[in-house]
Design a protein around this motif. Sequence first.
Motif, PDB file in Angstrom:
ATOM      1  N   GLU A  50       0.769  -1.170  -0.042  1.00  0.00           N
ATOM      2  CA  GLU A  50      -0.094  -0.172  -0.065  1.00  0.00           C
ATOM      3  C   GLU A  50       0.980   1.090   0.130  1.00  0.00           C
ATOM      4  OE1 GLU A  50      -3.566  -0.165   2.265  1.00  0.00           O
ATOM      5  OE2 GLU A  50      -3.688  -2.222   2.567  1.00  0.00           O
ATOM      6  N   VAL A  51       0.597   2.480  -0.445  1.00  0.00           N
ATOM      7  CA  VAL A  51       1.228   3.460  -0.688  1.00  0.00           C
ATOM      8  C   VAL A  51       0.590   4.483   0.375  1.00  0.00           C
ATOM      9  CG1 VAL A  51       2.100   5.363  -2.374  1.00  0.00           C
ATOM     10  CG2 VAL A  51       1.744   2.873  -2.998  1.00  0.00           C
ATOM     11  N   ASN A  53       1.357   8.673   1.528  1.00  0.00           N
ATOM     12  CA  ASN A  53       1.991  10.145   1.237  1.00  0.00           C
ATOM     13  C   ASN A  53       1.819  10.981   2.316  1.00  0.00           C
ATOM     14  OD1 ASN A  53       1.597  13.128  -0.002  1.00  0.00           O
ATOM     15  ND2 ASN A  53       3.386  12.352  -0.977  1.00  0.00           N
ATOM     16  N   ALA A  70      -0.425   9.481  -5.967  1.00  0.00           N
ATOM     17  CA  ALA A  70      -1.436   8.781  -5.990  1.00  0.00           C
ATOM     18  C   ALA A  70      -1.627   8.149  -7.435  1.00  0.00           C
ATOM     19  CB  ALA A  70      -2.776   9.741  -5.688  1.00  0.00           C
ATOM     20  N   ALA A  73       0.471   5.108  -7.665  1.00  0.00           N
ATOM     21  CA  ALA A  73      -0.302   4.109  -6.896  1.00  0.00           C
ATOM     22  C   ALA A  73      -1.406   3.648  -7.761  1.00  0.00           C
ATOM     23  CB  ALA A  73      -0.843   4.713  -5.668  1.00  0.00           C
ATOM     24  N   SER A  74      -2.128   4.340  -8.459  1.00  0.00           N
ATOM     25  CA  SER A  74      -3.187   3.855  -9.239  1.00  0.00           C
ATOM     26  C   SER A  74      -2.874   2.922 -10.270  1.00  0.00           C
ATOM     27  CB  SER A  74      -4.014   5.053  -9.746  1.00  0.00           C
ATOM     28  OG  SER A  74      -5.067   4.480 -10.621  1.00  0.00           O
ATOM     29  N   PHE A  80      -3.987   3.700  -1.838  1.00  0.00           N
ATOM     30  CA  PHE A  80      -3.112   4.928  -1.409  1.00  0.00           C
ATOM     31  C   PHE A  80      -3.794   5.730  -0.399  1.00  0.00           C
ATOM     32  CE2 PHE A  80      -3.175   9.535  -2.113  1.00  0.00           C
ATOM     33  CZ  PHE A  80      -1.749   9.801  -2.119  1.00  0.00           C
ATOM     34  N   ARG A  82      -3.585   9.372   1.818  1.00  0.00           N
ATOM     35  CA  ARG A  82      -3.033  10.585   2.093  1.00  0.00           C
ATOM     36  C   ARG A  82      -3.019  10.970   3.438  1.00  0.00           C
ATOM     37  NH1 ARG A  82      -4.155  16.519  -1.012  1.00  0.00           N
ATOM     38  NH2 ARG A  82      -2.135  17.431  -0.048  1.00  0.00           N
TER      39      ARG A  82
END
Length: 422
Positions: A50-51, A53, A70, A73-74, A80, A82
């Motif tokens: 998972e990402v 930021n 984002a 990641a997509s 994602f 935030r």
Amino acid sequence: MLSSVWKTIRREQLFAAGDRVVVAVSGGPDSMALLAVLWELAPRLLLRLEVANVDHGLRPEAAAEAALVAERASALELPFHRLAVDVLGARAGGRPRGSLQSVARTLRLQALEDLAGRLGGARVALGHHADDQAETILFRILRGTGVRGLRGIPYQRGVFIRPLLDVRRTAIEAYIKRRCLPVVHDPSNMDSRFTRARLRHQLLPLLRQENPRVIEALLALGADARLAPIASVDPIGHVGRAATAIAELRGRGGTAVVDVAGGQIMVAYGETTRLPGAAILQSAPHHLHPVRPVSIRKPGMYWLAGSIGVEIKERSSADPAVSDAFSAFDADAVPAPLLLRPRLPGDRMRPRGGRGSRKLSDLLIDAKIARPARAELPVLAAADGTVLFVPGLRPSEVGRPTEHTRRLVHVRGLSRQERSSV
């Protein structure tokens, strides 16, 4: 670069199969490369990525950078997150204290750790690389440090892991170029008001005039420091008695049990203990530490300080299913050699089957171990400092046996009767 990261992950045991990993991505070259590398390795490691930021609320460009992350990641079909932190507000309130960058770092790591907790004990991958390591060691030298500080940035601490720590900045830049990865550049990295920027762009170029391989020299210094034993305060005292016993054994080999306040210490020297030419304990004023710590590469039963038994053996059909072997570790996955030491401030452990690492002090409280007994409990740690086993607690997730495990390390606390018969 992929092979270097793979070796680091395997050597440092940064992941276990099936781990959920949050990749902290700012949009800069380091973190974008980290995301790409882990995405390439994820099928082999069975990772769930998972990402995340983090917006610190300091720069107007942050929104565009988060959008870039984002979008990336997509494209990789990854979740994602935030996260937003208020650095200026926190600094104005005085908690946490420190410089602007220090407060931002503290809040960023806290936000990422909180996210990992909400995701059920995920690990958080950070993009620090070898040049960051060298700069950190140089910074600590300039500010003043001991051997522990020279070790630099750890490969893992708590939920945080750093798979790129053996990769140079030039390799990352080449990887970014080959993969045509979109990146952004944080202008604060060039701002001479910040110490890290001055080290990178002013001091290191001067040092390279004296030694073109100054980065390699700093990295070698850090590697040597990580191998150096760090003496631990002896929790039970009377180390001199152990030293006397060692001296008596030196001529004939064998073992001896020394009575000390709070328990017993076993000292060993010679072939009869399967520790050829090595004593478990050595005298040092008010300190207790291994001389040549127990190696898990040789089979046999070791009695450490009369408190823990460690058996290293080939796995056989008689052993329980690895998923149920809660007292066992994969001998080839645990950084050797093992170290027996007292509990230290800040010790953390990831209990087997748990959701993440926790303070050892909290785990002992939850296990309802009385306060006087906590101070006397020995800690069995791997060579990199990872806590593996404490009597009365579940063992660490690190080194958990798998279906591919061939050699087992069985660890258990010894009963009073066993301790008296050692």
